[in-house]
Every structure is written in structure tokens, then in C-alpha cells.
Design a protein around this motif. Structure first.
Motif, mmCIF file in Angstrom:
data_model
loop_
_atom_site.group_PDB
_atom_site.id
_atom_site.type_symbol
_atom_site.label_atom_id
_atom_site.label_comp_id
_atom_site.label_asym_id
_atom_site.label_seq_id
_atom_site.Cartn_x
_atom_site.Cartn_y
_atom_site.Cartn_z
ATOM 1 N N LEU A 72 6.441 4.918 0.303
ATOM 2 C CA LEU A 72 7.893 5.071 -0.371
ATOM 3 C C LEU A 72 9.244 4.506 -0.868
ATOM 4 O O LEU A 72 9.441 3.352 -1.314
ATOM 5 C CB LEU A 72 7.926 6.831 -1.189
ATOM 6 C CG LEU A 72 7.222 6.990 -1.877
ATOM 7 C CD1 LEU A 72 7.280 8.924 -2.224
ATOM 8 C CD2 LEU A 72 7.127 6.645 -3.010
ATOM 9 N N ALA A 73 9.756 4.381 0.974
ATOM 10 C CA ALA A 73 10.216 3.497 1.193
ATOM 11 C C ALA A 73 9.973 2.357 1.279
ATOM 12 O O ALA A 73 10.545 1.042 0.830
ATOM 13 C CB ALA A 73 11.148 3.796 2.644
ATOM 14 N N LEU A 74 8.997 1.955 1.800
ATOM 15 C CA LEU A 74 8.482 0.464 1.535
ATOM 16 C C LEU A 74 8.570 0.039 0.369
ATOM 17 O O LEU A 74 9.265 -1.067 0.014
ATOM 18 C CB LEU A 74 7.102 0.552 2.168
ATOM 19 C CG LEU A 74 6.154 -1.331 2.157
ATOM 20 C CD1 LEU A 74 6.731 -2.092 3.089
ATOM 21 C CD2 LEU A 74 4.740 -0.437 2.535
ATOM 22 N N GLU A 79 -1.289 12.705 -6.988
ATOM 23 C CA GLU A 79 -0.116 12.036 -6.113
ATOM 24 C C GLU A 79 -0.178 10.683 -5.976
ATOM 25 O O GLU A 79 0.640 10.249 -6.244
ATOM 26 C CB GLU A 79 -0.472 12.335 -4.740
ATOM 27 C CG GLU A 79 -0.073 13.263 -3.779
ATOM 28 C CD GLU A 79 -1.097 13.756 -2.286
ATOM 29 O OE1 GLU A 79 -0.904 15.403 -1.933
ATOM 30 O OE2 GLU A 79 -1.621 13.136 -1.724
ATOM 31 N N ALA A 80 -1.539 9.972 -6.097
ATOM 32 C CA ALA A 80 -1.835 8.784 -6.953
ATOM 33 C C ALA A 80 -1.314 8.844 -8.378
ATOM 34 O O ALA A 80 -0.272 7.487 -8.436
ATOM 35 C CB ALA A 80 -3.419 7.874 -7.247
ATOM 36 N N GLN A 81 -0.414 9.679 -9.383
ATOM 37 C CA GLN A 81 0.140 9.551 -10.701
ATOM 38 C C GLN A 81 0.883 9.928 -10.552
ATOM 39 O O GLN A 81 1.781 8.944 -10.648
ATOM 40 C CB GLN A 81 -1.183 10.945 -11.601
ATOM 41 C CG GLN A 81 -1.941 10.661 -11.829
ATOM 42 C CD GLN A 81 -2.996 11.968 -12.310
ATOM 43 O OE1 GLN A 81 -1.816 12.806 -12.476
ATOM 44 N NE2 GLN A 81 -4.007 11.767 -12.818
ATOM 45 N N ALA A 136 0.432 -0.859 0.201
ATOM 46 C CA ALA A 136 0.184 -0.462 -0.046
ATOM 47 C C ALA A 136 0.780 1.151 -0.044
ATOM 48 O O ALA A 136 1.800 1.507 1.002
ATOM 49 C CB ALA A 136 -1.158 -0.502 1.339
ATOM 50 N N VAL A 137 0.613 1.875 -0.935
ATOM 51 C CA VAL A 137 1.066 3.080 -1.556
ATOM 52 C C VAL A 137 1.250 4.599 -1.256
ATOM 53 O O VAL A 137 0.388 4.714 -2.024
ATOM 54 C CB VAL A 137 2.443 3.210 -2.188
ATOM 55 C CG1 VAL A 137 3.723 4.217 -2.493
ATOM 56 C CG2 VAL A 137 3.213 1.693 -2.360
ATOM 57 N N SER A 138 0.889 5.396 -0.427
ATOM 58 C CA SER A 138 0.387 6.757 -0.421
ATOM 59 C C SER A 138 0.954 7.618 -1.000
ATOM 60 O O SER A 138 0.370 8.224 -1.655
ATOM 61 C CB SER A 138 0.160 7.367 1.095
ATOM 62 O OG SER A 138 1.141 7.284 2.251
ATOM 63 N N GLY A 139 2.329 7.529 -1.142
ATOM 64 C CA GLY A 139 3.213 8.889 -1.944
ATOM 65 C C GLY A 139 3.437 9.296 -0.548
ATOM 66 O O GLY A 139 5.212 10.270 -1.144
ATOM 67 N N ASP A 172 3.985 15.292 0.937
ATOM 68 C CA ASP A 172 3.929 15.543 1.763
ATOM 69 C C ASP A 172 2.399 16.147 2.448
ATOM 70 O O ASP A 172 1.799 16.753 2.055
ATOM 71 C CB ASP A 172 4.747 17.439 2.026
ATOM 72 C CG ASP A 172 5.203 17.997 2.884
ATOM 73 O OD1 ASP A 172 4.522 17.148 4.181
ATOM 74 O OD2 ASP A 172 4.780 19.469 4.157
ATOM 75 N N ASP A 173 1.916 15.424 3.160
ATOM 76 C CA ASP A 173 0.404 15.022 3.237
ATOM 77 C C ASP A 173 0.414 16.271 4.977
ATOM 78 O O ASP A 173 0.712 16.484 5.503
ATOM 79 C CB ASP A 173 0.102 14.294 4.112
ATOM 80 C CG ASP A 173 -1.722 13.866 4.633
ATOM 81 O OD1 ASP A 173 -2.244 15.075 4.813
ATOM 82 O OD2 ASP A 173 -1.868 12.477 4.673
ATOM 83 N N PRO A 174 -0.272 17.604 4.337
ATOM 84 C CA PRO A 174 -0.499 18.394 5.365
ATOM 85 C C PRO A 174 -1.362 18.138 6.703
ATOM 86 O O PRO A 174 -1.012 18.971 7.616
ATOM 87 C CB PRO A 174 -1.773 19.448 4.627
ATOM 88 C CG PRO A 174 -2.099 18.926 3.324
ATOM 89 C CD PRO A 174 -1.200 17.351 2.956
ATOM 90 N N SER A 175 -2.005 17.446 6.908
ATOM 91 C CA SER A 175 -2.769 16.585 7.869
ATOM 92 C C SER A 175 -1.309 16.255 8.597
ATOM 93 O O SER A 175 -1.611 16.440 10.161
ATOM 94 C CB SER A 175 -3.464 15.408 7.298
ATOM 95 O OG SER A 175 -2.807 14.172 7.386
#
Length: 336
Positions: free
Chosen positions: A43-45, A73-75, A35-38, A197-200
Motif C-alpha cells: 500500500l505504501a508502494l 482484500e483484493a476488493q 503489485a499490491v497485495s493490500g 494483516d496476512d496471518p501467515s
């Protein structure tokens, strides 16, 4: 532009050993799902999995469609996977589904695992790796301690857990729980790959973001020590669950009328609390009550039962009868 994607062999071997320790077979027999969010951790995973199991990794990115930037981000992840020769899918709910705004982060998490499970089943993937790491464990520990959580709440997340749903049986594995965020950021930085960089992560409206900033600013809150405390509580939690299996068999009775009888005398408070929680769950399940409920009032109910009284939680009534604790659906409330 990407930098050197050749990872240090010792680092790759460490990851391979950590992952294989969580799997029934020594290496993915088919594909390993990631599972890769970006973000940097995922990304390291992705890079570690690609290096450790070349040609046997498939990636998925969940777009909850809650942020305008999520599609881009998905792209970004899709392009990286294409450069690695790795299959990638972007998972969305679609027009007929949505994430409820109430308890947004909890709902989004549940939706994410559901979509990942469906995707994995379609590909014949059993194991889905996520990028949770040591600093996440430390933040969760401190966050839940601040809420007054007990052993269950503050215990470290499991290294693996079932992720089953209608038509699929998968396993979530977390091979990076002993890796620090800084170690993983270095892997991504050396590859010169831009992380999302997720702002949350820095939004003070969220508990986790506040705890992350507090840990970073306070040298008396080292992440490795906090994570170790959480891991110790995970061992305690596992031991309590082992004891519970025996106690349920000897003290728990599901009656023909879908009510539960519980013999709780002589038990430590924590075991009584867990048995009462299990009794309420069982009555609700047997009587068609499937909505979520919070167990924060269970300790008060246990104290009331120990004092010879009773009470009602989540539409389940508890009372003392024939020297045992009896749980049944609460009678309809009187009106007028």
C-alpha cells in the motif's frame, strides 16, 4: 476513511530517485505497474508511485484463491485505486489452473510473477514494482543462514530482474529495498488506510514468520545491519557471476551428442561448484529434462570428482574421462 494522501515532498522525491535508478528511462514512458497485495508495504508502494508518477500507474492484485479472505482484500485494494483514479485488476488462475500444494509458498510466488507478467503485457507495461523492503532482506538473510546457505542464498534479492514468459518480456523492480517496514507503515498510517494483516506473517509454521519474531525480540539482530550484510553478499555474488562468464567460455564445451565436458583443474571450490551446476543444467536442458531439481548435493559431487570419482544428480551422470569432467544423461537403471 482516508486521511491526508499528500505525501512529504522529500519522501516522494526519494522514491522517485530510487525507482528511476532501476529504469532505462528517467520516468515511466507509459504506465508503471505496481503489485499490491493490500499489506502495508505494498500500500505504501501504491501511494508513493501515485504521488511520484500521477496518472501513469496501474495496479494489480493477485488472488491465489488459497485463503477465503483474499477476495475481500483484493476488493479493498480495488476501492482504494478507484478513489485515486488508478486502473486496477485482480488476477486469478481461473478454473483450469491451480497452485500445487507441494512447496506452496514457492509455487505461489512463481504463479504470482507469471500472472503479473501476463497482465503487464496486455497493458503494454514493462516495469512492475513490488513492495519488498529492507526488513524482508534481513529476514531472508537470517532464514537462509540458519539453513546453511552459501553466498547465493544469503545475498540480498536483486533490485531488478527479468520476468519473461510466453508472449511477454517484463522487468520486476524493487525500489523499496532501502526503506524500513516502519517507514512504510507510517506512510500508510498517515493516510488512515487499513492494511491487510496476512496471518501467515505471524504463523510459526513458516520460517519467515519465525525469523521476523526473532529479529523483533533480539536487539543484537538489527534489521539494517542484517540487510547490509546481505547487500555485501549481493556484490560478491555479482562478482562471481562476472568471473563465471569468462570461465564458462574457456572451460565449458557442449559436445555434439548433447553432453558437456568441463576442465575444472586449478579452480577454487566455489567456481567448480557453479560450473558443475551449470553443466548439469545444460545437459538436462539439451536432453529434454525440464522438471525442477535441487542443487544441495552439488558440493558433494564436486568433492567426489576432485577425488577422482563421479556420481549422479538429477538424472545426470558425472565422471572423469580424458582428464576432464564429463556430464551426460544417466543410463537407465537396471531392474530385476
Amino acid at each position: 476513511m482516508q486521511g491526508d494522501l499528500t505525501l512529504d515532498p522529500a519522501t516522494v522525491e526519494r522514491f522517485r530517485a530510487d525507482l528511476e535508478a532501476l529504469m532505462e528511462q528517467p520516468a515511466p514512458a507509459r504506465q508503471l505497474g505496481v503489485a499490491v497485495s493490500g499489506g502495508g508495504d505494498s500500500l505504501a508502494l501504491l501511494l508513493l508511485a501515485h504521488a511520484a508518477f500521477p496518472g501513469r500507474v496501474a495496479a494489480a492484485t493477485v488472488d491465489h484463491e488459497l485463503r477465503r479472505e483474499a477476495a475481500a482484500e483484493a476488493q479493498h485494494v480495488e476501492r482504494l485505486c478507484a478513489s485515486l483514479g488508478m486502473p486496477h485488476a485482480t488476477l486469478r488462475l481461473g478454473p483450469q489452473r491451480s497452485v500445487e500444494r507441494a512447496n506452496l509458498q514457492d509455487r505461489a510466488r512463481a504463479t504470482r510473477y507469471w500472472l503479473l507478467g501476463e497482465w503487464a503485457a496486455e497493458r503494454g507495461v514493462t516495469y512492475i514494482a513490488t513492495g519488498h523492503q529492507r526488513d524482508d532482506v534481513a529476514e531472508s538473510f537470517l532464514m537462509r543462514a540458519a539453513r546453511g546457505a552459501g553466498v547465493t542464498g544469503m545475498a540480498a534479492m536483486r533490485t531488478k530482474r527479468p520476468n519473461d514468459g510466453p508472449g511477454y518480456r517484463t522487468v520486476i523492480v524493487r525500489p523499496l529495498l532501502t526503506w524500513s517496514r516502519a517507514e512504510l507503515a507510517e506512510i500508510v498510517g498517515n493516510a488512515k488506510i487499513a492494511a491487510v494483516d496476512d496471518p501467515s506473517n505471524v504463523d510459526p509454521r513458516f520460517d519467515r514468520a519465525r525469523m521476523r519474531l526473532r529479529i523483533a525480540d533480539d536487539p543484537d539482530l538489527p534489521p539494517d545491519r542484517l540487510a547490509r550484510a546481505a547487500a555485501n553478499l549481493r556484490h560478491v555474488e555479482d562478482a562471481l557471476e562476472w568471473v563465471m562468464d569468462s570461465e564458462v567460455k574457456s572451460r565449458f564445451e557442449l559436445a555434439a551428442d548433447d553432453t558437456v565436458w568441463l576442465q575444472a583443474d586449478g579452480l577454487p571450490f566455489e567456481l567448480s561448484r557453479r560450473l558443475v551446476r551449470a553443466a548439469i543444467d545444460e545437459v538436462r536442458l539439451e536432453n529434454g529434462m525440464f522438471d525442477e531439481w535441487r542443487d544441495t548435493s552439488v558440493p558433494d559431487l564436486v568433492r567426489s570428482l576432485e577425488a577422482g570419482r563421479g556420481g549422479t544428480i538429477a538424472d545426470v551422470q558425472a565422471r572423469i574421462s580424458k582428464g576432464r569432467w564429463h556430464f551426460r544423461p544417466a543410463p537407465p537403471r537396471r531392474t530385476g
